[in-house]
Design a protein around this motif. Structure first.
Motif, PDB file in Angstrom:
ATOM      1  N   ARG A 106      -2.583  -4.290   4.414  1.00  0.00           N
ATOM      2  CA  ARG A 106      -3.158  -2.944   4.256  1.00  0.00           C
ATOM      3  C   ARG A 106      -3.986  -2.512   5.450  1.00  0.00           C
ATOM      4  NH1 ARG A 106      -2.903  -0.799  -0.891  1.00  0.00           N
ATOM      5  NH2 ARG A 106      -2.407  -2.274  -2.529  1.00  0.00           N
ATOM      6  N   LYS A 145      -9.608  -3.634  -1.716  1.00  0.00           N
ATOM      7  CA  LYS A 145      -8.217  -4.094  -1.869  1.00  0.00           C
ATOM      8  C   LYS A 145      -8.005  -5.320  -0.996  1.00  0.00           C
ATOM      9  CE  LYS A 145      -6.614   0.693  -2.358  1.00  0.00           C
ATOM     10  NZ  LYS A 145      -5.681   1.743  -1.894  1.00  0.00           N
ATOM     11  N   GLN A 156      -7.008  -5.300  -6.595  1.00  0.00           N
ATOM     12  CA  GLN A 156      -7.861  -4.137  -6.340  1.00  0.00           C
ATOM     13  C   GLN A 156      -9.041  -4.095  -7.304  1.00  0.00           C
ATOM     14  OE1 GLN A 156      -6.115  -0.349  -6.040  1.00  0.00           O
ATOM     15  NE2 GLN A 156      -4.312  -1.060  -4.945  1.00  0.00           N
ATOM     16  N   GLU A 180     -12.041   0.931   0.878  1.00  0.00           N
ATOM     17  CA  GLU A 180     -11.667   2.323   1.112  1.00  0.00           C
ATOM     18  C   GLU A 180     -12.564   3.245   0.333  1.00  0.00           C
ATOM     19  OE1 GLU A 180      -7.031   1.805   0.835  1.00  0.00           O
ATOM     20  OE2 GLU A 180      -7.736   3.586  -0.215  1.00  0.00           O
ATOM     21  N   ARG A 181     -12.930   4.352   0.934  1.00  0.00           N
ATOM     22  CA  ARG A 181     -13.684   5.373   0.213  1.00  0.00           C
ATOM     23  C   ARG A 181     -12.843   5.839  -0.984  1.00  0.00           C
ATOM     24  NH1 ARG A 181     -17.441   8.950   2.157  1.00  0.00           N
ATOM     25  NH2 ARG A 181     -16.859   8.816   4.352  1.00  0.00           N
ATOM     26  N   VAL A 183     -11.068   8.332  -3.091  1.00  0.00           N
ATOM     27  CA  VAL A 183     -10.584   9.670  -2.739  1.00  0.00           C
ATOM     28  C   VAL A 183     -10.528  10.537  -3.994  1.00  0.00           C
ATOM     29  CG1 VAL A 183      -8.651  10.974  -1.767  1.00  0.00           C
ATOM     30  CG2 VAL A 183      -9.173   8.683  -0.896  1.00  0.00           C
ATOM     31  N   GLU A 188      -1.246  12.796  -6.290  1.00  0.00           N
ATOM     32  CA  GLU A 188      -0.666  11.721  -5.489  1.00  0.00           C
ATOM     33  C   GLU A 188       0.797  12.078  -5.283  1.00  0.00           C
ATOM     34  OE1 GLU A 188      -2.025   7.558  -6.028  1.00  0.00           O
ATOM     35  OE2 GLU A 188      -2.581   8.285  -8.002  1.00  0.00           O
ATOM     36  N   HIS A 211      -0.300   7.791 -11.792  1.00  0.00           N
ATOM     37  CA  HIS A 211      -0.464   6.353 -12.038  1.00  0.00           C
ATOM     38  C   HIS A 211      -1.336   6.143 -13.270  1.00  0.00           C
ATOM     39  CE1 HIS A 211       0.741   6.378  -7.827  1.00  0.00           C
ATOM     40  NE2 HIS A 211       1.085   5.116  -7.978  1.00  0.00           N
ATOM     41  N   ARG A 214      -3.416   1.927 -12.368  1.00  0.00           N
ATOM     42  CA  ARG A 214      -2.997   1.679 -10.977  1.00  0.00           C
ATOM     43  C   ARG A 214      -1.516   1.370 -10.827  1.00  0.00           C
ATOM     44  NH1 ARG A 214      -7.550   1.531  -7.877  1.00  0.00           N
ATOM     45  NH2 ARG A 214      -9.448   0.885  -8.935  1.00  0.00           N
ATOM     46  N   ASN A 264      -1.565   6.632   2.201  1.00  0.00           N
ATOM     47  CA  ASN A 264      -2.151   5.498   1.473  1.00  0.00           C
ATOM     48  C   ASN A 264      -1.368   4.210   1.715  1.00  0.00           C
ATOM     49  OD1 ASN A 264      -3.661   3.919  -0.345  1.00  0.00           O
ATOM     50  ND2 ASN A 264      -2.234   4.395  -1.993  1.00  0.00           N
ATOM     51  N   GLU A 265      -0.068   4.257   1.542  1.00  0.00           N
ATOM     52  CA  GLU A 265       0.697   3.003   1.576  1.00  0.00           C
ATOM     53  C   GLU A 265       2.121   3.249   2.036  1.00  0.00           C
ATOM     54  OE1 GLU A 265       0.571   1.105  -2.259  1.00  0.00           O
ATOM     55  OE2 GLU A 265       0.637  -0.870  -1.325  1.00  0.00           O
TER      56      GLU A 265
HETATM   57  P1  AMP Z   1      -2.296   1.373  -4.119  1.00  0.00           P
HETATM   58  O1  AMP Z   1      -1.899  -0.010  -4.489  1.00  0.00           O
HETATM   59  O2  AMP Z   1      -3.103   1.469  -2.860  1.00  0.00           O
HETATM   60  O3  AMP Z   1      -1.116   2.312  -4.116  1.00  0.00           O
HETATM   61  O4  AMP Z   1      -3.244   1.891  -5.304  1.00  0.00           O
HETATM   62  C1  AMP Z   1      -2.763   2.071  -6.605  1.00  0.00           C
HETATM   63  C2  AMP Z   1      -3.387   3.314  -7.197  1.00  0.00           C
HETATM   64  O5  AMP Z   1      -4.832   3.169  -7.273  1.00  0.00           O
HETATM   65  C3  AMP Z   1      -3.187   4.556  -6.350  1.00  0.00           C
HETATM   66  O6  AMP Z   1      -1.924   5.124  -6.569  1.00  0.00           O
HETATM   67  C4  AMP Z   1      -4.333   5.422  -6.841  1.00  0.00           C
HETATM   68  O7  AMP Z   1      -4.034   5.994  -8.100  1.00  0.00           O
HETATM   69  C5  AMP Z   1      -5.459   4.418  -7.001  1.00  0.00           C
HETATM   70  N1  AMP Z   1      -6.206   4.318  -5.708  1.00  0.00           N
HETATM   71  C6  AMP Z   1      -5.957   3.448  -4.706  1.00  0.00           C
HETATM   72  N2  AMP Z   1      -6.790   3.652  -3.660  1.00  0.00           N
HETATM   73  C7  AMP Z   1      -7.596   4.683  -4.001  1.00  0.00           C
HETATM   74  C8  AMP Z   1      -8.661   5.377  -3.347  1.00  0.00           C
HETATM   75  N3  AMP Z   1      -9.091   5.042  -2.124  1.00  0.00           N
HETATM   76  N4  AMP Z   1      -9.229   6.402  -4.009  1.00  0.00           N
HETATM   77  C9  AMP Z   1      -8.840   6.772  -5.254  1.00  0.00           C
HETATM   78  N5  AMP Z   1      -7.843   6.144  -5.926  1.00  0.00           N
HETATM   79  C10 AMP Z   1      -7.217   5.113  -5.324  1.00  0.00           C
END
Ligand code: AMP
Length: 380
Positions: A106, A145, A156, A180-181, A183, A188, A211, A214, A264-265
């Protein structure tokens, strides 16, 4: 790049549902399919010509597998890069192992995005409790994360400024992380991009994702967020695919805040949010992956109708009656398609299948797909 025509053999690293759907499409087009992973009796293995079971570091087995393939791709990005490098001695591997190196981490992913001019949520690298304390002080509420091995929300933790950093850090097991801050996103979204060896890119329309816990719950396409946001999302996704020199399919997940899009990813493979493309697009993301890695023509994919996809997680099996989910309740609906991955061991949050619905507009498709999923539980 050599063009690989039907009759040749596609190798897949990883053996879950994404590989299964790629294998279906490859077989439809007359390709042979071989799969390699450490697991037995897998969703992909069940529909492949040859399933090789071996550890990722079993060099002999990996080489024997690779020598029987004409091109190799992935359905899972946490394949060790050494395994992909070893495969590359025998045949082309797309996307190249250099893409895995970024997508598996990440921190590298966010650094690459920032270098390529894509906005990301403010972040800090965290390698100790003191780093975490400083990051929380700088950024306020956020998400911690683990840098590696995280997907579907694994690894996470949501963090409040009042939390004790040393406790939060302990729960990670002391592994390298990104903070990460948090958001305050309005939506999404994701964009699936295919890129050829010659650098041509094609994109699917922007997808809006919801989601739960998550884990992806529902996707709708088109996203309906207006041309400005959708153009920014596409530009970000194509920028990542080009900047990382991807040959194959890549899905970029993003947060939308007002008119701003934050990367994000990146997943260097087809993605859960693009599953609807099997039913509601002329060329699915899996066929597009095949086309990209085989050097076949990439066409700009066309949506047949607005659509929505809902995931079926293990809970559906665990919460339905003694006869299991009411498949008849979904199969009796028009413009509705059921996909099951052949997994026999339902667990909470485990992806077991999905349902796609297409309709006159996305709101109707979303309403119907949620209704279809609920109907699996039978009458209360
Ligand atoms: P990720 O594995 O990074 O895709 O995170 C899974 C889900 O967690 C995301 O699709 C968001 O719904 C939530 N999420 C992850 N990072 C953040 C963030 N920095 N701020 C707010 N929600 C987050």
């Amino acid at each position: 790049m050599n063009v690989l025509f039907p009759g040749q053999v596609i190798g897949i690293l990883g053996s879950g549902q994404l590989g299964r759907m790629l294998a279906y499409e490859a077989r439809r087009l007359g390709y042979g399919v071989r799969v390699y992973s450490p697991e037995r009796n897998t969703p992909t293995g069940a529909v492949s010509d040859v399933e090789t079971v071996g550890d990722w570091d079993d060099r002999e087995r990996v080489e024997a597998f690779a020598s029987g393939c004409d091109v190799i791709t992935y359905e899972f990005e946490n394949v060790p890069t050494e395994t992909a490098d070893l495969c590359a001695k025998h045949c082309p591997v797309h996307p190249g192992p250099h893409v895995l190196q970024v997508a598996q981490d990440r921190l590298r992913e966010k650094q690459a995005a920032a270098r390529l001019g894509c906005s990301v949520a403010d972040f800090r690298s965290v390698e100790s409790s003191a780093d975490l304390e400083a990051a929380i002080r700088d950024l306020g509420a956020g998400v911690l994360k683990t840098a590696r091995s995280g997907y579907d929300g694994k690894g996470q933790q949501s963090v409040e400024p009042s939390d004790d950093p040393s406790r939060v850090w302990q729960r990670t097991g002391g592994v390298r992380c990104v903070y990460e801050r948090r958001v305050p996103f309005d939506a999404e979204v994701s964009v699936v991009v295919a890129r050829s060896a010659l650098g041509r890119t094609v994109t699917y329309p922007v997808i809006r994702n919801v989601h739960r816990n998550r884990v992806l719950d529902v996707s709708v396409c088109p996203a309906g967020l207006g041309p400005k946001v959708e153009e920014a999302a596409r530009r970000t996704a194509v920028g990542m695919a080009e900047g990382l020199d991807v040959v194959g399919v890549v899905c970029v997940e993003m947060f939308v805040v007002g008119e701003e899009v934050l990367m994000n990813e990146v997943a260097p493979r087809p993605h859960n949010s693009g599953h609807w493309s099997l039913d509601a697009a002329d060329v699915s993301q899996f066929e597009m992956q095949l086309r990209a890695v085989c050097g076949l023509p990439l066409v700009e994919p066309q949506l047949r109708a607005p659509c929505a996809m809902a995931n079926l997680l293990g809970e559906i099996w665990l919460e339905s009656g003694p006869n299991g989910p009411r498949w008849d309740a979904v199969l009796s609906r028009p413009r509705t398609r059921l996909h099951l991955y052949g997994k026999t061991d339902p667990r909470p949050l485990r992806k077991m299948g999905h349902v796609t619905v297409w309709a006159e507009d996305t709101a109707e498709a979303e309403r119907q797909v949620l209704d279809a999923r609920t109907s699996l539980l039978g009458s209360p």
